[in-house]
Design a protein around this motif. Structure first.
Motif, PDB file in Angstrom:
ATOM      1  N   HIS A  54       0.868  -1.184   0.000  1.00 40.05           N
ATOM      2  CA  HIS A  54       0.000   0.000   0.000  1.00 40.05           C
ATOM      3  C   HIS A  54       0.897   1.224   0.000  1.00 40.05           C
ATOM      4  O   HIS A  54       1.933   1.254   0.685  1.00 40.05           O
ATOM      5  N   CYS A  55       0.529   2.241  -0.763  1.00 42.79           N
ATOM      6  CA  CYS A  55       1.341   3.456  -0.797  1.00 42.79           C
ATOM      7  C   CYS A  55       0.450   4.694  -0.696  1.00 42.79           C
ATOM      8  O   CYS A  55      -0.638   4.745  -1.266  1.00 42.79           O
ATOM      9  N   ASP A  56       0.934   5.664   0.067  1.00 42.25           N
ATOM     10  CA  ASP A  56       0.271   6.956   0.213  1.00 42.25           C
ATOM     11  C   ASP A  56       1.210   8.013  -0.346  1.00 42.25           C
ATOM     12  O   ASP A  56       2.287   8.263   0.213  1.00 42.25           O
ATOM     13  N   ILE A  57       0.802   8.616  -1.449  1.00 46.02           N
ATOM     14  CA  ILE A  57       1.661   9.571  -2.158  1.00 46.02           C
ATOM     15  C   ILE A  57       1.090  10.977  -2.015  1.00 46.02           C
ATOM     16  O   ILE A  57      -0.107  11.205  -2.222  1.00 46.02           O
ATOM     17  N   THR A  58       1.948  11.916  -1.648  1.00 50.59           N
ATOM     18  CA  THR A  58       1.534  13.309  -1.516  1.00 50.59           C
ATOM     19  C   THR A  58       2.467  14.198  -2.331  1.00 50.59           C
ATOM     20  O   THR A  58       3.689  14.152  -2.157  1.00 50.59           O
ATOM     21  N   VAL A  59       1.892  14.976  -3.228  1.00 49.18           N
ATOM     22  CA  VAL A  59       2.644  15.942  -4.020  1.00 49.18           C
ATOM     23  C   VAL A  59       2.110  17.327  -3.673  1.00 49.18           C
ATOM     24  O   VAL A  59       0.903  17.570  -3.763  1.00 49.18           O
ATOM     25  N   ALA A  70      -1.856  17.108  -4.237  1.00 46.53           N
ATOM     26  CA  ALA A  70      -2.430  15.883  -4.786  1.00 46.53           C
ATOM     27  C   ALA A  70      -2.111  14.738  -3.845  1.00 46.53           C
ATOM     28  O   ALA A  70      -0.956  14.554  -3.453  1.00 46.53           O
ATOM     29  N   VAL A  71      -3.140  13.979  -3.470  1.00 50.69           N
ATOM     30  CA  VAL A  71      -2.968  12.841  -2.567  1.00 50.69           C
ATOM     31  C   VAL A  71      -3.466  11.588  -3.270  1.00 50.69           C
ATOM     32  O   VAL A  71      -4.600  11.544  -3.755  1.00 50.69           O
ATOM     33  N   ILE A  72      -2.609  10.573  -3.327  1.00 49.10           N
ATOM     34  CA  ILE A  72      -2.953   9.300  -3.955  1.00 49.10           C
ATOM     35  C   ILE A  72      -2.794   8.204  -2.910  1.00 49.10           C
ATOM     36  O   ILE A  72      -1.701   7.991  -2.391  1.00 49.10           O
ATOM     37  N   ASN A  73      -3.878   7.539  -2.591  1.00 53.47           N
ATOM     38  CA  ASN A  73      -3.844   6.403  -1.666  1.00 53.47           C
ATOM     39  C   ASN A  73      -4.136   5.154  -2.484  1.00 53.47           C
ATOM     40  O   ASN A  73      -5.260   4.977  -2.977  1.00 53.47           O
ATOM     41  N   GLY A  74      -3.143   4.295  -2.642  1.00 47.09           N
ATOM     42  CA  GLY A  74      -3.333   3.178  -3.561  1.00 47.09           C
ATOM     43  C   GLY A  74      -2.668   1.895  -3.138  1.00 47.09           C
ATOM     44  O   GLY A  74      -1.823   1.859  -2.236  1.00 47.09           O
ATOM     45  N   SER A  85      -6.422   3.031  -6.875  1.00 45.92           N
ATOM     46  CA  SER A  85      -6.142   4.179  -6.021  1.00 45.92           C
ATOM     47  C   SER A  85      -7.334   5.121  -5.945  1.00 45.92           C
ATOM     48  O   SER A  85      -8.190   5.159  -6.834  1.00 45.92           O
ATOM     49  N   ASP A  86      -7.354   5.866  -4.846  1.00 44.90           N
ATOM     50  CA  ASP A  86      -8.243   7.004  -4.679  1.00 44.90           C
ATOM     51  C   ASP A  86      -7.368   8.241  -4.759  1.00 44.90           C
ATOM     52  O   ASP A  86      -6.325   8.334  -4.085  1.00 44.90           O
ATOM     53  N   ILE A  87      -7.789   9.195  -5.569  1.00 44.62           N
ATOM     54  CA  ILE A  87      -6.974  10.383  -5.827  1.00 44.62           C
ATOM     55  C   ILE A  87      -7.774  11.638  -5.472  1.00 44.62           C
ATOM     56  O   ILE A  87      -8.960  11.740  -5.805  1.00 44.62           O
ATOM     57  N   SER A  88      -7.119  12.581  -4.807  1.00 45.56           N
ATOM     58  CA  SER A  88      -7.748  13.860  -4.502  1.00 45.56           C
ATOM     59  C   SER A  88      -6.784  14.975  -4.891  1.00 45.56           C
ATOM     60  O   SER A  88      -5.638  15.005  -4.430  1.00 45.56           O
ATOM     61  N   ILE A  89      -7.239  15.862  -5.762  1.00 48.97           N
ATOM     62  CA  ILE A  89      -6.413  16.990  -6.201  1.00 48.97           C
ATOM     63  C   ILE A  89      -7.061  18.285  -5.700  1.00 48.97           C
ATOM     64  O   ILE A  89      -8.182  18.618  -6.090  1.00 48.97           O
ATOM     65  N   TRP A  90      -6.349  18.974  -4.816  1.00 49.38           N
ATOM     66  CA  TRP A  90      -6.867  20.217  -4.214  1.00 49.38           C
ATOM     67  C   TRP A  90      -6.056  21.407  -4.717  1.00 49.38           C
ATOM     68  O   TRP A  90      -4.826  21.342  -4.814  1.00 49.38           O
ATOM     69  N   THR A  91      -6.756  22.497  -5.071  1.00 53.29           N
ATOM     70  CA  THR A  91      -6.071  23.707  -5.515  1.00 53.29           C
ATOM     71  C   THR A  91      -6.680  24.933  -4.841  1.00 53.29           C
ATOM     72  O   THR A  91      -7.857  24.946  -4.473  1.00 53.29           O
TER      73      THR A  91
END
Length: 317
Positions: A54-59, A70-74, A85-91
């Protein structure tokens, strides 16, 4: 639909970092390794049986024009190849207007290539991406694994211990951008890649790598399990150097604004790994497959000429 292409290249980047961080089941080269490089090699070898994680990626980006996160939990599994994955892109822009874009994504292998399912605005899209990277093969031979490991070692220009606690080691790894560029070119040639979009992106990527220079990231290792738990990369300086390639193409009146944007912007990436070999098998819901609308890259039409009755030639695209 250019957004779909960006998503897939983003996915490729994520996969590249995943393999870079996780290592692989490869035999060591005969070169004499430094203590830090030998330790990292041992960690990668210890992870040779990893099939899922499992990986939690934050950019995160902070710029003069606003912020982005951008947060990717996959979950990723290597055999059979699968990803979800579930992806959330906040601006947030300069006027403090905020927007969040939720997305989902799946990936699987098919005889036609890698099939990517992406949900945007509650609608599923499907795209088949040509599979040409040898990294994605499940059946690497011992010689292929050894050759890949030798190449990876050569790319590691420097491996240094940053700090150590009772539970963790933090190691800084510097990759030789010239070696990475050459490896990309060799992979494209070896796999006889013909798709124009991939060739164009590859050429731009190689130019950017050479402009950026060497890339450094930090690996956090659990001393008890000898497993990588986190990768951190500050992309601010590489992005600034890479962007300088294109400053000469900017109109002179916009150059100062662009330079200010680059000087006052930051970009970082963090990947946290957990649940090694404990991820549930990845299964794409049948509903997703049944409802996804296939996206195909538009075919570029050649110029055609027609002659008006007056004799004037008209060029059409």
């Amino acid at each position: 639909m250019r957004f779909m292409r960006k998503i897939n290249w983003g996915l490729a980047l994520v996969w590249g970092l995943l393999f870079m961080a996780m290592g692989s089941s490869l035999v060591f080269a005969s070169e004499k390794l430094s203590p830090e490089k030998a330790y990292l090699s041992y960690v990668y070898q210890n992870m040779m049986e990893v099939n899922s994680v499992h990986c939690d990626i934050t950019v995160q980006a902070d710029t003069t024009m606003g912020q982005m996160k951008a947060v990717i939990n996959g979950d990723v599994q290597s055999n059979p190849l699968g990803y979800k994955s579930d992806i959330s892109i906040w601006t947030r822009d300069m006027k403090d207007k905020e927007m969040t874009i939720p997305m989902k994504q799946y990936l699987e292998r098919s005889p036609s290539g890698l099939v990517v399912y992406t949900m945007v605005n509650e609608k599923w899209f499907k795209q088949i991406v040509p599979e040409w990277s040898p990294v994605s093969k499940n059946d690497l031979s011992a010689d292929e694994k050894n050759a890949a490991w030798v190449n990876l070692l050569q790319m590691m220009k420097s491996v240094k211990l940053q700090k150590e606690t009772p539970a963790y080691k933090y190691i800084d790894v510097t990759l030789d951008s010239m070696q990475i560029s050459d490896a990309i070119a060799a992979a494209v040639k070896e796999n006889n890649v013909q798709e124009k979009d991939i060739l164009s992106m590859t050429a731009i990527g190689r130019m950017a790598l050479l402009a950026v220079g060497d890339l450094t990231y930090t690996v956090k290792i659990d001393k008890a399990t000898k497993m990588v738990t986190e990768v951190d990369m500050d992309l601010t300086d590489p992005i600034r150097k890479g962007a300088n390639l294109f400053l000469d193409l900017v109109h002179p009146k916009d150059r100062a604004k662009m330079e200010d944007f680059l000087t006052n912007s930051t970009l970082s990436m963090q990947i946290v790994y957990s649940n090694y070999n404990k991820v549930d098998p990845i299964v794409i819901p049948q509903e997703v497959k049944d409802t996804a609308k296939e996206y195909k890259a538009p075919v570029r039409k050649a110029h055609s000429k027609q002659v008006k009755p007056s004799g004037e030639t008209v060029t059409r695209l």
